[in-house]
Motif scaffolding. Structure first.
Motif, mmCIF file in Angstrom:
data_model
loop_
_atom_site.group_PDB
_atom_site.id
_atom_site.type_symbol
_atom_site.label_atom_id
_atom_site.label_comp_id
_atom_site.label_asym_id
_atom_site.label_seq_id
_atom_site.Cartn_x
_atom_site.Cartn_y
_atom_site.Cartn_z
ATOM 1 N N UNK A 29 0.828 -1.230 0.000
ATOM 2 C CA UNK A 29 0.000 0.000 0.000
ATOM 3 C C UNK A 29 0.848 1.261 0.000
ATOM 4 N N UNK A 30 1.712 1.368 -1.002
ATOM 5 C CA UNK A 30 2.677 2.469 -1.041
ATOM 6 C C UNK A 30 2.049 3.738 -1.599
ATOM 7 N N UNK A 31 1.323 3.594 -2.705
ATOM 8 C CA UNK A 31 0.703 4.755 -3.346
ATOM 9 C C UNK A 31 -0.704 4.928 -2.790
ATOM 10 N N UNK A 32 -0.889 5.949 -1.979
ATOM 11 C CA UNK A 32 -2.186 6.197 -1.339
ATOM 12 C C UNK A 32 -2.982 7.224 -2.150
ATOM 13 N N UNK A 33 -4.305 7.048 -2.181
ATOM 14 C CA UNK A 33 -5.193 7.942 -2.930
ATOM 15 C C UNK A 33 -6.366 8.316 -2.036
ATOM 16 N N UNK A 34 -6.678 9.595 -1.984
ATOM 17 C CA UNK A 34 -7.832 10.061 -1.220
ATOM 18 C C UNK A 34 -9.083 9.961 -2.089
ATOM 19 N N UNK A 35 -10.090 9.230 -1.619
ATOM 20 C CA UNK A 35 -11.358 9.084 -2.335
ATOM 21 C C UNK A 35 -12.484 9.673 -1.490
ATOM 22 N N UNK A 36 -13.700 9.670 -2.057
ATOM 23 C CA UNK A 36 -14.849 10.211 -1.331
ATOM 24 C C UNK A 36 -15.169 9.389 -0.090
ATOM 25 N N UNK A 37 -14.776 8.102 -0.103
ATOM 26 C CA UNK A 37 -15.096 7.224 1.022
ATOM 27 C C UNK A 37 -13.914 6.994 1.950
ATOM 28 N N UNK A 38 -12.793 7.677 1.701
ATOM 29 C CA UNK A 38 -11.646 7.529 2.579
ATOM 30 C C UNK A 38 -10.361 7.348 1.801
ATOM 31 N N UNK A 39 -9.280 7.097 2.527
ATOM 32 C CA UNK A 39 -7.976 6.910 1.897
ATOM 33 C C UNK A 39 -7.786 5.465 1.481
ATOM 34 N N UNK A 40 -7.438 5.271 0.224
ATOM 35 C CA UNK A 40 -7.192 3.932 -0.292
ATOM 36 C C UNK A 40 -5.798 3.839 -0.873
ATOM 37 N N UNK A 41 -5.535 2.705 -1.503
ATOM 38 C CA UNK A 41 -4.214 2.461 -2.087
ATOM 39 C C UNK A 41 -4.357 1.743 -3.410
ATOM 40 N N UNK A 42 -3.386 1.998 -4.302
ATOM 41 C CA UNK A 42 -3.314 1.226 -5.543
ATOM 42 C C UNK A 42 -2.699 -0.134 -5.237
ATOM 43 N N UNK A 43 -3.101 -1.142 -5.992
ATOM 44 C CA UNK A 43 -2.545 -2.476 -5.805
ATOM 45 C C UNK A 43 -1.313 -2.621 -6.691
ATOM 46 N N UNK A 64 10.823 -2.505 -9.007
ATOM 47 C CA UNK A 64 9.776 -1.914 -9.837
ATOM 48 C C UNK A 64 8.497 -2.723 -9.734
ATOM 49 N N UNK A 65 7.428 -2.061 -9.398
ATOM 50 C CA UNK A 65 6.108 -2.682 -9.335
ATOM 51 C C UNK A 65 5.184 -1.993 -10.339
ATOM 52 N N UNK A 66 4.087 -2.686 -10.673
ATOM 53 C CA UNK A 66 3.114 -2.130 -11.612
ATOM 54 C C UNK A 66 1.717 -2.272 -11.017
ATOM 55 N N UNK A 67 0.761 -1.583 -11.633
ATOM 56 C CA UNK A 67 -0.596 -1.501 -11.085
ATOM 57 C C UNK A 67 -1.447 -2.667 -11.551
ATOM 58 N N UNK A 68 -2.084 -3.320 -10.592
ATOM 59 C CA UNK A 68 -3.058 -4.378 -10.883
ATOM 60 C C UNK A 68 -4.456 -3.853 -10.602
ATOM 61 N N UNK A 69 -5.429 -4.302 -11.404
ATOM 62 C CA UNK A 69 -6.813 -3.855 -11.230
ATOM 63 C C UNK A 69 -7.621 -4.800 -10.358
#
Length: 240
Positions: A29-43, A64-69
């Protein structure tokens, strides 16, 4: 496991809509993102396992890591294979699983479709026999001369009358061809094409046997002569 929002990320090929998960549900959970429902993270995962491997992050301890959906629980799971010709457009597929037969989704997942034929892991699905599945397709068309084409979507092991919710504006047409493989060899033994009407409609697939254990996939074709609008397939549900 919970997806709490999405964030749009610009790339060389267009805008990607990336899912944001609960930080406790992802391994990095390195890259954190603020959303309407709280703080989340990219996978963030190994690039070889990432659906969006063009979106990479250099980390201090994990390289190096990459984003998973999607995120994996290690149990259950369903694989979805989709063949697309995106023509520079963005396409998101939302998948729903009803495990109780009451017509309400118990599990949901979404994938950002990539150009070509790709397989996506829906690890938050149970994949149990007898479950019902349906999909919603969202297209973002920034090119008025071309639209994305979803050649087929196949959910592993799911047997599939077709109920379709579509918005079909004037000067546009939408057809869906449903293929049925009764032998498990990956080749269609039967097929049927339906021309979609505006709104929610059910179509009898009389060409298909509907036998338990058969495999099904779809080809969706949109024809747009109106440069201001495109047809939208909101939902397709196959049932036997």
């Amino acid at each position: 496991m919970a997806k709490i929002g999405t964030v749009k990320v610009g790339t060389e090929t267009g805008t990607e809509e990336v899912p944001v998960f609960e930080p406790t549900d992802v391994d990095n959970p390195i890259v954190r993102v603020q959303t309407e429902t709280g703080t989340g993270a990219l996978n963030l995962v190994d690039p070889s396992n990432a659906e969006l491997n063009q979106l990479r992050v250099q980390t201090e301890n994990n390289g190096t890591l990459a984003v998973s959906t999607s995120i994996s629980t290690g149990t259950g799971g369903v694989e979805l294979t989709a063949a697309t010709t995106l023509n520079g457009q963005a396409a998101t597929l939302f998948i729903y699983e009803d495990t109780s037969g009451n017509g309400v989704a118990d599990n949901t997942s979404s994938v950002q479709l990539q150009d070509g034929t790709n397989t996506y892991s829906l690890s938050d699905f149970t994949g149990e026999p007898g479950n019902n599945y349906w999909i919603e397709l969202e297209l973002e068309n920034s090119n008025i001369e071309e639209t994305a084409v979803i050649d087929y979507v196949e959910i592993e092991g799911v047997s599939a009358v077709a109920t379709v919710d579509a918005n079909v504006p004037t000067d546009t047409t939408a057809t869906v061809t449903v293929y049925e493989d009764t032998t498990g060899n990956g080749t269609a033994d039967s097929e049927q094409t339906i021309t979609l009407q505006d709104g929610t409609s059910s179509y009898s697939l009389t060409n298909l046997s509907g036998g338990t254990g058969n495999d099904y996939w779809m080809h969706i074709e949109l024809e747009n002569s109106n440069v201001e609008k495109t047809a939208v397939i909101n939902n397709i549900e196959l049932s036997v």
